[in-house]
Enzyme design. Structure first.
Site, PDB file in Angstrom:
ATOM      1  N   GLU A 150       0.835  -1.202   0.000  1.00  0.00           N
ATOM      2  CA  GLU A 150       0.000   0.000   0.000  1.00  0.00           C
ATOM      3  C   GLU A 150       0.869   1.252   0.000  1.00  0.00           C
ATOM      4  OE1 GLU A 150      -0.609  -2.691   1.735  1.00  0.00           O
ATOM      5  OE2 GLU A 150      -2.580  -3.275   0.980  1.00  0.00           O
ATOM      6  N   GLN A 156      -7.520  -2.936  -0.869  1.00  0.00           N
ATOM      7  CA  GLN A 156      -8.424  -4.093  -0.727  1.00  0.00           C
ATOM      8  C   GLN A 156      -9.328  -3.916   0.486  1.00  0.00           C
ATOM      9  OE1 GLN A 156      -6.007  -7.701  -0.951  1.00  0.00           O
ATOM     10  NE2 GLN A 156      -6.641  -7.815  -3.114  1.00  0.00           N
ATOM     11  N   HIS A 178     -10.417  -6.400   8.891  1.00  0.00           N
ATOM     12  CA  HIS A 178     -11.180  -6.261   7.652  1.00  0.00           C
ATOM     13  C   HIS A 178     -12.488  -5.521   7.870  1.00  0.00           C
ATOM     14  CE1 HIS A 178      -8.439  -9.623   6.940  1.00  0.00           C
ATOM     15  NE2 HIS A 178      -8.505  -9.309   5.647  1.00  0.00           N
TER      16      HIS A 178
END
Lengths: 394, 323
Positions: free
Chosen positions: B57, B79, B124
């Site tokens: 990233e 993502q 996440h």
């Protein structure tokens, strides 16, 4: 079986409480200890918890009802028992099927309304904590609204609060403002002063006094003093001669002013002004006449010559032809001396054995009973009457 | 049209309309089309402009910043927003300060899939708006509707400042709305929108929480006779103070809800705004609803308890309404 929800003992002093709102509706299932109904004592907002598991089958006290400790707010029971005959509200009837026995409230049946227990990391919503439901709580919005609408804090006592615990809401202020127009400022001032004064224990003593000698005497004095002037002078000298009513009360403290300052009531437009004349005991009748005329003229011109603190005042209600009245002392004043209109009366003259015509007035003295008692008031009014009956001593 | 489809449509139109636009991210080219399929089919339609990056990233953000300074309009896909913390330095130290330091704009768009889904766990599900919005120089937006996903993405690319574009993962496939880009309303970046009008209290939310707020408002109205106004911030930074304060001025009571963590962030910022500039409107203390102050649990039941939902907002509103 039905179990009564009773008003629990609400702290040490409270014997009763007002129902604020039900947190559960009839027909809903409840658990023992679940908060059911909010009640308001003089001191705090509290909740009453369910006495047992079951269904809230009946509400017998509605918001606004005042219940004594032990009285029935409603019932928890089986849903089937809902059809049972309604228990009359507030009646001292025993529960159906339950032996009559006095129930001590469980220690935790009553708890402050609001947040309980750990809420993890979640930021808790604000709750109505015990005591925060007071009428006196004003939200920032309500404060701003009060300021914006030109109301005074004292006006809020006239507004019925419909918010939690009787709090005043912005909508309550709108409803209040929808009624008529504001009282003129002078009426508001008089209303506030009289209400403040009326909170004290006031009592009145009265006597009558012949005024022929005064009415003759005044023709000999420069400026022809009025009855009011004589009364002011007599009141000043009466107070000065050791009357406890020469004192002013500040809370629980007694203050003896260094001078005898008196107020006179002057009717102006919508209300009454009460300008103060300083050191009345040191002014002779001619000077006092000038001083009284001066403050009356100024008051009528809308100027308060001296609005300072006085200890007493005179009200000559006799100018309206009245024979008796009990005026209210101004806030902070110990007494108010009232004068009626002179009345012609027959009086037996033992020397000539004839009925003579005399003119008499009633004197009324309304006093602050916290400062002194009836005997002191009697001594003061008698002294005043004596001065008025012998005006050459004034 | 679904929320994700609106994003894909906007991406396709941006690529078609502006040769400076390219998309850069991990596994976004065909046939995979990205972790959530936002770019599905785009690499085939726009060869050489939907580019796979290395698994860094930091690197991909740095490349996009350089390209933006050189006149391109890069869109970076992460993502998961959680992983953008690896690019924190690039985003806040570089992208956020370049215009201030050099006078050259840095028009990158960081597309950040945010928010919780059951079983997502601690890495996440997170919301990055608190740490991103604290730094000057970044625009932080969080669309809650299909139309906003479409238009705000276009506005983000048009914006000359770096924009963090928060896409809610749950909304990708679960939010569907009739949407015609030719007629839909289109408030600009930086404007909040009143999603539902009400008189009794204001619920401020953004991103996925807007849907909990409107659902709660419906329950409050039907079951409790409480009329709640829902303000969708849309844009966390800059904050539309005017719309928030105007709503509070009508209602006098405010709840600020987010699925972010409780310490700091937009809920605290709005509460501070209300205390500083809206004090005279308040009938009750502002209420903040946020996630619990722990990492986000895997277990679906623990996860469900971790963040505010319709029910939590209803409960808070009932308490607030009687204050």
């Amino acid at each position: 079986m039905r179990v009564a929800i009773r008003m629990p003992q609400l702290g040490e002093a409270a014997a009763e409480a007002t129902v604020v709102s039900w947190l559960v509706q009839p027909g809903q299932a409840v658990k023992a200890e679940q908060e059911l109904v909010e009640v308001q004592t003089e001191k705090s907002l509290l909740t009453v918890a369910a006495p047992a598991d079951g269904v809230l089958v009946e509400i017998s006290a509605k918001p606004g009802d005042v219940l004594k400790v032990g009285e029935v707010l409603g019932h928890v029971g089986d849903p089937a028992a809902q059809a049972a005959p309604a228990t009359p509200a507030l009646a001292n009837v025993h529960d159906v099927g339950a032996p009559p026995k006095p129930r001590a409230p469980r220690p935790n049946q009553l708890r402050p309304s609001g947040r309980s227990g750990d809420d993890g990391g979640r930021i808790a919503p604000p709750s109505l904590m015990a005591g925060s439901g007071e009428r006196s709580f004003l939200s920032p919005r309500v404060r701003a609204k009060v300021a914006e609408s030109g109301l005074k804090t004292s006006d809020l006592s006239f507004i019925t609060g419909t918010g939690a615990g009787g709090r005043i809401t912005a909508a309550d202020i709108d409803r209040y403002l929808a009624h008529g127009e504001p009282m003129p400022p002078i009426r508001q001032a008089v209303a506030a002063a009289m209400t403040r004064s009326w909170t004290r224990p006031l009592a009145t003593v009265a006597t009558s006094v012949q005024v022929d000698s005064v009415l003759a005497h005044r023709r000999t004095v420069a400026g022809r003093p009025s009855l009011t002037v004589y009364a002011l002078r007599a009141l000043a000298l009466g107070l000065k001669a050791g009357s406890p009513f020469a004192k002013r009360l500040y809370g629980n403290r007694m203050h003896t002013p260094g001078t005898i300052d008196l107020a006179v009531a002057v009717e102006v437009g919508d209300g009454v002004l009460t300008p103060v004349i300083r050191k009345v005991d040191e002014l002779g009748l001619p000077e006092l006449t000038t001083a009284v005329e001066d403050v009356i003229e100024k008051a009528r011109a809308g100027k308060m010559a001296d609005a300072g603190e006085a200890v007493a005042s005179v009200s000559n209600y006799g100018v309206f032809g009245l024979t008796w009245a009990t005026p209210i002392p101004l806030p902070g004043h110990s007494v108010i001396l009232g004068l009626s209109a002179p009345q012609n009366q027959p009086e037996w003259n033992p020397a000539t054995k004839t009925w003579d015509r005399v003119r008499r007035i009633e004197l009324t003295l309304t006093f602050d009973h916290r400062i002194a008692d009836g005997g002191d008031a009697a001594r003061l009014i008698n002294r005043i009457a004596e001065f008025i009956s012998k005006p050459e001593r004034l | 049209m679904k929320y994700l489809e609106a994003i894909r449509l906007a991406l396709a139109e941006l690529l078609a309309d502006d040769q400076r636009v390219f998309i850069y991210g991990q596994d976004i080219a065909g046939p995979f089309g990205g972790a959530f399929k936002a770019t599905k089919g785009l690499s085939e339609r726009f060869p050489g402009r939907v580019l796979n990056s290395p698994i860094s990233e930091d690197a991909m953000t740095g490349l996009a910043i350089g390209a933006a300074m050189d006149g391109m309009r890069p869109i970076v896909e992460y993502q998961f927003a959680d992983f953008a913390s690896v690019a924190f330095n690039q985003l806040v130290n570089h992208a956020g300060s370049i215009f201030y330091r050099t006078g050259r704009p840095c028009p990158i768009v960081a597309r950040l899939p945010v928010g919780g889904t059951p079983g997502g766990g601690p890495f996440h599900c997170q919301m990055p708006e608190t740490w991103l919005s604290n730094h000057p120089g970044l625009v932080v937006v969080a669309p809650a509707t299909v139309a906003d996903a479409y238009f705000m993405l276009k506005d983000a690319v048009a914006c000359r400042d770096p924009v963090a574009f928060l896409e809610h993962k749950y909304l990708y496939y679960h939010l569907e709305a009739e949407f015609d880009p030719r007629v839909a309303e289109h408030p600009g970046l930086g404007r909040a929108v009143v999603r539902r009008q009400g008189d009794d209290l204001t619920i401020v939310a953004y991103s996925g929480m807007v849907h909990h707020a409107t659902a709660a408002a419906a329950v409050l109205e039907s079951d409790h006779n409480i009329s709640a106004e829902v303000v969708d911030l849309r844009c966390v930074r800059p904050l539309d103070e005017e719309t928030i304060l105007a709503s509070l001025a009508r209602t006098g009571r405010i709840i600020i809800a987010s699925e972010g963590f409780p310490f700091g962030g937009p809920t605290a910022e709005v509460a501070a705004l209300v205390a500083e500039k809206g004090f005279a409107y308040l009938d009750a203390p502002p209420v903040r609803l946020a996630a619990r102050d722990t990492p986000i649990p895997f277990h679906p039941e623990l996860f469900a308890e971790h963040h505010p939902d319709d029910q939590a907002i209803v409960q808070a509103a009932l308490e607030l309404a009687k204050y």
